[in-house]
Design a protein around this motif. Structure first.
Motif, short mmCIF file in Angstrom:
data_model
loop_
_atom_site.label_atom_id
_atom_site.label_comp_id
_atom_site.label_asym_id
_atom_site.label_seq_id
_atom_site.Cartn_x
_atom_site.Cartn_y
_atom_site.Cartn_z
N THR A 214 -3.92 -41.24 -7.48
CA THR A 214 -4.45 -40.50 -6.33
C THR A 214 -5.50 -41.36 -5.65
O THR A 214 -6.45 -41.83 -6.29
CB THR A 214 -5.07 -39.17 -6.76
OG1 THR A 214 -4.05 -38.38 -7.40
CG2 THR A 214 -5.61 -38.40 -5.56
N ILE A 215 -5.31 -41.60 -4.36
CA ILE A 215 -6.25 -42.38 -3.56
C ILE A 215 -6.71 -41.53 -2.39
O ILE A 215 -5.90 -41.06 -1.60
CB ILE A 215 -5.61 -43.68 -3.04
CG1 ILE A 215 -5.08 -44.53 -4.20
CG2 ILE A 215 -6.60 -44.49 -2.21
CD1 ILE A 215 -4.30 -45.74 -3.75
N ALA A 216 -8.02 -41.31 -2.29
CA ALA A 216 -8.60 -40.51 -1.20
C ALA A 216 -7.92 -39.15 -1.07
O ALA A 216 -7.62 -38.69 0.04
CB ALA A 216 -8.51 -41.29 0.12
N GLY A 217 -7.66 -38.55 -2.21
CA GLY A 217 -7.07 -37.21 -2.21
C GLY A 217 -5.58 -37.17 -1.98
O GLY A 217 -4.99 -36.09 -1.96
N LYS A 218 -4.93 -38.34 -1.81
CA LYS A 218 -3.48 -38.38 -1.60
C LYS A 218 -2.79 -39.00 -2.81
O LYS A 218 -3.27 -39.97 -3.38
CB LYS A 218 -3.14 -39.19 -0.34
CG LYS A 218 -3.57 -38.51 0.95
CD LYS A 218 -3.09 -39.30 2.16
CE LYS A 218 -3.47 -38.60 3.46
NZ LYS A 218 -3.01 -39.37 4.65
N HIS A 219 -1.65 -38.41 -3.17
CA HIS A 219 -0.90 -38.89 -4.34
C HIS A 219 0.08 -39.97 -3.94
O HIS A 219 0.79 -39.86 -2.94
CB HIS A 219 -0.14 -37.72 -4.99
CG HIS A 219 0.71 -38.15 -6.14
ND1 HIS A 219 0.21 -38.39 -7.40
CD2 HIS A 219 2.05 -38.42 -6.22
CE1 HIS A 219 1.17 -38.77 -8.20
NE2 HIS A 219 2.30 -38.79 -7.52
N TYR A 220 0.13 -41.04 -4.75
CA TYR A 220 1.06 -42.14 -4.51
C TYR A 220 1.83 -42.40 -5.80
O TYR A 220 1.23 -42.73 -6.83
CB TYR A 220 0.32 -43.39 -4.06
CG TYR A 220 -0.46 -43.19 -2.77
CD1 TYR A 220 0.18 -43.23 -1.54
CD2 TYR A 220 -1.83 -42.93 -2.80
CE1 TYR A 220 -0.53 -43.03 -0.36
CE2 TYR A 220 -2.55 -42.72 -1.63
CZ TYR A 220 -1.89 -42.78 -0.41
OH TYR A 220 -2.59 -42.57 0.75
N GLY A 221 3.13 -42.26 -5.72
CA GLY A 221 3.97 -42.35 -6.91
C GLY A 221 4.26 -43.77 -7.35
O GLY A 221 4.48 -44.65 -6.53
N ILE A 222 4.28 -43.96 -8.67
CA ILE A 222 4.65 -45.23 -9.26
C ILE A 222 5.99 -45.13 -9.99
O ILE A 222 6.78 -46.06 -9.97
CB ILE A 222 3.54 -45.72 -10.22
CG1 ILE A 222 2.27 -46.02 -9.43
CG2 ILE A 222 3.99 -46.96 -11.01
CD1 ILE A 222 1.08 -46.39 -10.28
N ILE A 223 6.25 -43.97 -10.57
CA ILE A 223 7.51 -43.75 -11.27
C ILE A 223 7.82 -42.27 -11.30
O ILE A 223 6.91 -41.43 -11.14
CB ILE A 223 7.46 -44.34 -12.70
CG1 ILE A 223 8.88 -44.51 -13.27
CG2 ILE A 223 6.57 -43.48 -13.61
CD1 ILE A 223 8.94 -45.42 -14.48
N GLY A 224 9.09 -41.92 -11.47
CA GLY A 224 9.49 -40.53 -11.52
C GLY A 224 9.35 -39.94 -12.91
O GLY A 224 9.35 -40.66 -13.91
N ASN A 225 9.25 -38.64 -12.97
CA ASN A 225 9.17 -37.93 -14.25
C ASN A 225 10.54 -38.01 -14.95
O ASN A 225 11.54 -37.56 -14.40
CB ASN A 225 8.80 -36.47 -14.00
CG ASN A 225 8.55 -35.70 -15.28
OD1 ASN A 225 9.02 -36.06 -16.35
ND2 ASN A 225 7.80 -34.61 -15.17
N PRO A 226 10.59 -38.59 -16.15
CA PRO A 226 11.89 -38.73 -16.84
C PRO A 226 12.55 -37.40 -17.18
O PRO A 226 13.75 -37.36 -17.47
CB PRO A 226 11.55 -39.51 -18.10
CG PRO A 226 10.09 -39.27 -18.32
CD PRO A 226 9.49 -39.14 -16.95
N LEU A 227 11.77 -36.31 -17.14
CA LEU A 227 12.32 -34.99 -17.46
C LEU A 227 12.75 -34.22 -16.23
O LEU A 227 13.11 -33.05 -16.32
CB LEU A 227 11.28 -34.18 -18.25
CG LEU A 227 10.87 -34.77 -19.60
CD1 LEU A 227 9.81 -33.89 -20.26
CD2 LEU A 227 12.07 -34.95 -20.51
N SER A 228 12.73 -34.87 -15.06
CA SER A 228 13.14 -34.18 -13.83
C SER A 228 14.64 -33.90 -13.80
O SER A 228 15.07 -32.77 -13.55
CB SER A 228 12.75 -35.00 -12.60
OG SER A 228 11.36 -35.04 -12.43
N TYR A 229 15.45 -34.93 -14.06
CA TYR A 229 16.91 -34.77 -13.97
C TYR A 229 17.62 -35.46 -15.13
O TYR A 229 18.59 -36.20 -14.93
CB TYR A 229 17.44 -35.35 -12.66
CG TYR A 229 16.70 -34.93 -11.42
CD1 TYR A 229 16.75 -33.60 -10.97
CD2 TYR A 229 15.93 -35.84 -10.71
CE1 TYR A 229 16.05 -33.21 -9.83
CE2 TYR A 229 15.24 -35.46 -9.56
CZ TYR A 229 15.30 -34.14 -9.14
OH TYR A 229 14.61 -33.76 -8.02
#
Length: 447
Positions: A111-126
């Protein structure tokens, strides 16, 4: 024939994967979370085009196997072709089990300045394609079934590690290679894919990287992994060989060029003007690069060769990939022209020649991807202005992302090669190398 423990373990893993998928919830049980749109939002024309495009991209991997197979020595044709072809099996399974989740699942990152920036997906999503069904995902591809989007993206994941194989051809054990591409797919490809193509990805959301079809995700990652592989595995005992079958190279180039229309134009994810633009720029950049390569060779005292024409065409395809939907036909002509010159110089650059990158993967795919990323930041049209359209910030962000991707893919791959080698020795014995991998690894021969 003695069967080693590593083969029994490998078979057991595949069996567990095949059986394990039966215990996950079927796609019919998709909950109403607001992530998916209703089925009436599907656009038939888009579905038809992406189905065709996915098939075209799949064809590229067999095309690559012919392209590489024709370039190596006669006693390594089958092994080289199989290294590309086997990715269709290995990476497809990895993608279904966890790869798609890591690439396009719920974004995990910083999280940078209140905004989320993704690095990898959740392995339990799909996992095992759970929740990946016929409803369109409103964030990823709102006009086609989510399963079609997942399968289309799978073909990109398949060909990326296959590209790397040209750098260490003729000297790597097959079982070690299988382990490496699994590790590469999970730890290099999926986070890079997430950061560039997921709507919340770091390179997409923060850096504003424009990568229409994979210049960064596919070609730069494969190019730098190839360079790392050539360094770790070391030079061949006999680095000089005659290409075994130039017609194979021509055939492979034709299949790659044909499939690349699905690769680039399909990345519009719709039957649209954007797809048409990508279709046009793809073929023109490749034509320009092919002609530039053979004339540049002749000016430098080298023969006009079928091999050179094929390499030039592929370099043009690589270079236009990140910007194919963002630039004009006129700009694609220049992109093919300038990238062919730079890549040709790198192929023949003496310091790089000291590294035994068997089929010049870094000089073609790595350098082509770098040039494509830079030129996209200079010429691209659209919402985020490029350098020629007053977008200095976009250009600087691209350069910062280029450094970040280069460091991540090179050093990350270096670690994975070392890890693979510590588990199963990467390099074949000198005896096996002299005999040829076709016979020593597969007990088959090219006649």
């Amino acid at each position: 024939m003695k069967i080693g423990l590593k083969w029994i373990v490998s078979f057991s893993v595949i069996a567990l994967v095949a059986i394990g998928g039966l215990f996950w919830n079927p796609t019919a049980d998709i909950p109403d979370t607001g992530e998916f749109l209703s089925e009436d939002k599907i656009v038939g024309a888009d579905v038809a085009w992406i189905l065709a495009a996915a098939g075209l991209v799949l064809l590229m991997t067999p095309g690559l196997s012919f392209f590489y197979g024709g370039m190596v020595g006669r006693k390594n044709v089958i092994s080289t072709m199989l290294q590309s072809f086997i990715a269709l099996g290995v990476i497809s399974m990895v993608w279904v089990v966890v790869g798609f989740s890591l690439s396009f699942g719920e974004s995990l990152g910083i999280t940078i300045a209140g905004k989320h920036y993704g690095i990898i997906g959740n392995p339990l999503s799909y996992p095992f394609f759970s929740q990946v069904g016929n409803l369109p995902n409103k964030m990823m591809a709102p006009t086609i079934p989510f399963i079609l989007f997942a399968l289309f993206q799978m073909k990109f994941a398949v060909i990326t590690p296959a590209i790397i194989t040209g750098s260490f051809a003729e000297r790597v054990r097959f079982i070690s290679y299988l382990l490496f591409i699994v590790l590469f797919s999970i730890f290099i490809y999926t986070p890079l894919c997430h950061m560039v193509w997921h709507p919340d990805g770091l390179l997409n959301k923060y850096f504003g990287v424009k990568d229409f079809a994979g210049g960064t995700v596919v070609h730069m990652s494969a190019g730098f992994a190839a360079l790392a592989g050539a360094l770790v595995v070391g030079n061949r005992k006999n680095p000089h060989h005659e290409p075994s079958n130039i017609p194979y190279v021509l055939l492979g180039t034709g299949m790659l060029w044909f499939g690349w229309f699905g690769f680039n134009a399909g990345s519009a994810l719709s039957a649209s003007a954007s797809a048409a633009t990508a279709f046009g720029t793809t073929t023109i950049a490749s034509a320009s690069a092919m002609m530039t390569w053979i004339f540049f060779d002749r000016i430098n005292g080298r023969s006009v060769s079928a091999l050179g024409a094929c390499i030039g065409a592929v370099v043009g395809l690589v270079a236009i990939t990140p910007g194919c939907g963002f630039v004009s036909i006129q700009e694609s002509l220049f992109i093919g022209f300038i990238t062919a010159i730079v890549s040709n110089i790198m192929v023949n650059w003496k310091p790089l020649k000291k590294i035994d990158d068997t089929l010049d993967v870094f000089a073609c795919h790595g350098v082509g991807g770098i040039m494509g990323m830079i030129l996209t930041a200079i010429f691209a049209h659209g919402e985020k202005a490029s350098l020629l359209h007053g977008g200095l910030e976009v250009f600087l962000h691209h350069m910062a992302a280029l450094v970040l991707v280069s460091v991540f893919t090179f050093f990350g791959s270096l670690i994975l090669y070392k890890l693979t080698d510590s588990i199963i020795t990467l390099r074949v014995s000198e005896e096996s190398e002299n005999k040829g991998l076709d016979l020593s690894q597969h007990e088959e021969s090219f006649s």
